[in-house]
Design an enzyme around this catalytic site. Structure first.
Site, mmCIF file in Angstrom:
data_model
loop_
_atom_site.group_PDB
_atom_site.id
_atom_site.type_symbol
_atom_site.label_atom_id
_atom_site.label_comp_id
_atom_site.label_asym_id
_atom_site.label_seq_id
_atom_site.Cartn_x
_atom_site.Cartn_y
_atom_site.Cartn_z
ATOM 1 N N HIS A 87 0.933 -1.244 -0.127
ATOM 2 C CA HIS A 87 -0.035 0.015 -0.137
ATOM 3 C C HIS A 87 0.947 1.324 0.042
ATOM 4 O O HIS A 87 0.329 2.602 -0.056
ATOM 5 C CB HIS A 87 -1.204 0.021 1.096
ATOM 6 C CG HIS A 87 -0.375 0.344 2.396
ATOM 7 N ND1 HIS A 87 0.197 -0.567 3.443
ATOM 8 C CD2 HIS A 87 -0.311 1.559 3.104
ATOM 9 C CE1 HIS A 87 0.467 0.056 4.478
ATOM 10 N NE2 HIS A 87 0.199 1.585 4.325
ATOM 11 N N SER B 238 4.849 3.592 6.823
ATOM 12 C CA SER B 238 4.800 1.907 6.228
ATOM 13 C C SER B 238 5.861 1.624 5.232
ATOM 14 O O SER B 238 6.500 2.376 4.796
ATOM 15 C CB SER B 238 3.364 1.932 5.402
ATOM 16 O OG SER B 238 1.990 2.390 6.215
ATOM 17 N N ASP C 291 0.825 -7.683 2.752
ATOM 18 C CA ASP C 291 1.272 -6.352 2.783
ATOM 19 C C ASP C 291 2.731 -6.321 2.531
ATOM 20 O O ASP C 291 3.343 -5.815 3.486
ATOM 21 C CB ASP C 291 0.735 -5.224 3.735
ATOM 22 C CG ASP C 291 0.868 -3.913 3.341
ATOM 23 O OD1 ASP C 291 1.054 -3.636 2.070
ATOM 24 O OD2 ASP C 291 0.684 -3.206 4.105
#
Length: 277
Positions: free
Chosen positions: A69, A221, A116
């Site tokens: 993401h 992230s 992810d």
């Protein structure tokens, strides 16, 4: 290379990213300059400049690991910068790269960020130095940290829920949270899967006030979660507010993806002409 399926995934991720926060550092401290030479800053075009968007970490001479993401619209002009401590200063150690290929895990779920994990192939190998080195990451059969184990995460993410961003790399120590707790409905419920671990540090009991919360937060992230110097997780997603007791940071468990990583990074055979045609 980015496939048609990856484009569809990216579109879904982009829609989800609009309503979700990525992760960064709250309650940490500035890292010693270049003490974490594997760190990567993924930067997106912002007017005539580039702006830090996500983290990543170097795992081989032309490869960076991050979260799916982190690149919701694909490479799209983004650059990967290595050898960074200060985002704004002109450090001689910095090396900038184009993204030659982006590989998103094919089973990434935009609804809960399961799987992810993504791999970036840089347009060229980096020049190794004291400021740029690959880091060891856990593989299948490796020992993941257990509940209450102290782990570390690093990045240039927000320092608070107001979105205040640091210029220099931050680091923080947190603790692994019982996965059974993170599966509770008042924590993450069914969003939390076996491919995830969660970690933060909360006020001890008894609590000495004032107490500084320590957690990951918006803007980092894709960064690493380290246990005894080995990367065991990728900073993924948590609550919309950072440092909440029931919303610890969520990290992708890297040891579940050894086969996919190896297959993705394996040298591809060169195409040859068919002499019979």
């Amino acid at each position: 290379m980015v496939s048609g399926k990856d484009v569809l995934v990216s579109a879904a991720v982009f829609a989800f990213a609009l309503i979700s926060h990525s992760e960064g550092i709250i309650g940490g401290r500035e890292a010693a300059p270049h003490s974490r030479p594997y760190m990567a800053s993924i930067q997106a075009p912002h007017g005539e400049n580039l702006k830090h968007e996500c983290g990543g970490f170097v795992i081989a001479d032309q490869w960076v690991m991050t979260a799916v993401h982190c690149l919701p619209t694909g490479p799209n002009g983004r650059k990967v910068v290595l050898g960074v401590h200060s985002l704004s200063e002109a450090e001689e150690t910095k090396q900038m790269f184009d993204i030659m290929e982006l590989y998103n895990h094919p089973e990434f779920s935009a609804s809960n960020y399961d799987n992810d994990i993504a791999l970036i192939k840089l347009d060229r190998p980096f020049n190794a130095s004291e400021a740029i080195k690959a880091v060891e990451y856990i593989r299948a059969g490796g020992i993941n940290p257990e509940m209450n184990a102290e782990v570390e995460t690093t990045g240039w993410g927000s320092l608070d829920d107001l979105g205040s961003r640091p210029d220099k790399l931050q680091e923080v120590s947190v603790e692994i949270v019982n996965p059974l707790l993170c599966r509770r409905r008042d924590y993450f419920g069914s969003k939390f899967t076996s491919n995830m671990m969660c970690a933060h540090k909360v006020c001890p009991n008894p609590c000495d006030k004032p107490y500084k919360k320590e957690d990951s937060c918006d803007g980092d992230s894709g960064g690493p979660l380290l246990f005894n110097g080995v990367v065991v997780g990728i900073t993924s997603n948590g609550g919309k507010k950072c440092g909440q007791i029931k919303k610890p940071g969520i990290y992708t468990v890297i040891s579940h993806y050894t086969e996919w990583i190896d297959n993705t990074m394996a040298p591809q055979p060169e195409a040859t002409l068919d002499d019979s045609s």
